[in-house]
Design an enzyme around this catalytic site. Structure first.
Site, PDB file in Angstrom:
ATOM      1  N   ASP A 249     -20.078 -60.296  -7.071  1.00 50.96           N
ATOM      2  CA  ASP A 249     -20.344 -59.408  -8.208  1.00 50.96           C
ATOM      3  C   ASP A 249     -21.300 -60.127  -9.162  1.00 50.96           C
ATOM      4  OD1 ASP A 249     -20.364 -57.625 -10.284  1.00 50.96           O
ATOM      5  OD2 ASP A 249     -18.193 -57.505 -10.517  1.00 50.96           O
ATOM      6  N   HIS A 250     -22.608 -59.936  -8.898  1.00 54.08           N
ATOM      7  CA  HIS A 250     -23.654 -60.665  -9.624  1.00 54.08           C
ATOM      8  C   HIS A 250     -24.583 -59.698 -10.366  1.00 54.08           C
ATOM      9  CE1 HIS A 250     -23.936 -65.022  -8.110  1.00 54.08           C
ATOM     10  NE2 HIS A 250     -22.731 -64.578  -7.815  1.00 54.08           N
TER      11      HIS A 250
ATOM     12  N   GLY B 142     -16.323 -66.739 -14.439  1.00 55.28           N
ATOM     13  CA  GLY B 142     -17.724 -66.362 -14.450  1.00 55.28           C
ATOM     14  C   GLY B 142     -18.710 -67.512 -14.372  1.00 55.28           C
ATOM     15  N   GLU B 143     -19.995 -67.124 -14.280  1.00 56.49           N
ATOM     16  CA  GLU B 143     -21.124 -68.047 -14.324  1.00 56.49           C
ATOM     17  C   GLU B 143     -22.113 -67.561 -15.381  1.00 56.49           C
ATOM     18  OE1 GLU B 143     -21.208 -66.138 -11.211  1.00 56.49           O
ATOM     19  OE2 GLU B 143     -19.877 -67.376  -9.988  1.00 56.49           O
TER      20      GLU B 143
END
Length: 322
Positions: A36-37, A105-106
């Site tokens: 999921d990006h 996250g990221e």
């Protein structure tokens, strides 16, 4: 033991992801996991479709195979109220085949909404609040929540499934494993670390334990490794780098010195099923029971064929070696 296939929205256009999901079901995989990006890791990957639209199409085109996010950050780019609604909808559309994988996250994906990038301990606080909000909304009725970081005002998810999705929480350390046990229903990891599983169990976790295993399939080892070097060398940088850089150009720079040998040390490369099986074994030894095969090679259909020809069943039959 269940065996899944990782499908990267960064690596393929959305219709191709759906096609590969259908092929994975035909091949005998137990589930597929979808990233999921907002951005790809590297510009050369060239894609990053909206995961929740793709999941609806995946659910409509399949009948048996499980679907999972690997993983969604439910508190910066998204509000948890939106994820509660989205996950409930996918669970209904898939006839209760959906697992909601979540994590802290990221920066790569979350900074785009201009809300900053908190320190990891703050992100863990936010993730805890997000999971409380999601579970509150899944109880039904109108709900309000006042947290330190997140708020919910008089909201209700009207379409709830008869069986709520499992929530698997990503962990890279003891605190996240404890969070997974206390606020989730399962564990998610990307390293063969027994300490993550032990911390999860010590905190009372009893749910499924997911782990991604890096592979690169091709007709020969060097072709597989060269493709992984081109598109997936970012994975060699480690989680502290992967969570902090803001854009694909930064990952390109950070991974510029990664070599073919570095890739071969992290990925099982080539057509040898025994080599791929040996890559999986440490994850089984660490206590993971949902193994996710992640192919960075150039031929996704060849990899799926190899899995259907025996690799899935051999992985499913693995037991801890100690």
């Amino acid at each position: 033991m269940q065996v899944g296939l990782k499908l990267a929205t960064e690596a393929f256009p959305p219709n191709e992801v759906v096609r590969q999901t259908v092929r994975a079901e035909e091949a005998g995989f137990d589930f597929v996991e979808l990233s999921d990006h907002y951005h790809p890791w590297l510009d050369v990957q060239g894609h990053s479709a909206f995961t929740w639209s793709v999941l609806g199409a995946m659910a409509a085109r399949t009948e048996r195979i499980g679907l999972a996010t690997g993983v969604t950050c439910p508190m910066i780019r998204y509000h948890p109220a939106v994820i509660a609604q989205a996950a409930a909808t996918v669970q209904i559309l898939s006839d209760n085949r959906f697992t909601l994988g979540v994590g802290s996250g990221e920066r790569l994906n979350e900074h785009v909404v201009g809300q900053g990038w908190p320190a990891v301990h703050v992100r863990h606080q936010m993730l805890t609040e997000a999971l409380e909000i999601i579970k509150l909304l899944w109880q039904g009725g109108y709900q309000t929540y006042e947290g330190k970081h997140l708020q919910l005002e008089d909201a209700r998810v009207f379409d709830l499934p008869d069986q709520l999705p499992v929530i698997a929480v990503a962990s890279g350390g003891h605190n996240a494993s404890t969070l997974a046990a206390e606020h989730g229903d399962g564990l998610f990891a990307t390293e063969p670390r027994a300490d993550l599983v032990e911390a999860y169990r010590d905190a009372g976790g009893k749910g499924p334990r997911y782990a991604e295993v890096p592979m690169a399939w091709a007709a020969d080892e060097d072709t597989a490794a060269r493709t992984a070097l081109e598109t997936s060398r970012w994975a060699v940088t480690g989680w502290k780098v992967m969570s902090e850089l803001p854009n694909p150009v930064n990952f390109d720079a950070a991974s510029a010195t990664v070599t073919l040998e570095d890739v071969k040390q992290q990925f099982s490369c080539g057509p040898d099923a025994d080599k791929h099986l040996a890559q999986v074994q440490p994850y089984v030894d660490a206590g993971f029971d949902h193994i996710v095969l992640q192919n960075a090679g150039p031929d996704p259909d060849g990899f799926i064929d190899a899995c259907a020809s025996g690799l899935i069943e051999r992985v499913r039959a693995l037991t801890p070696s100690s």
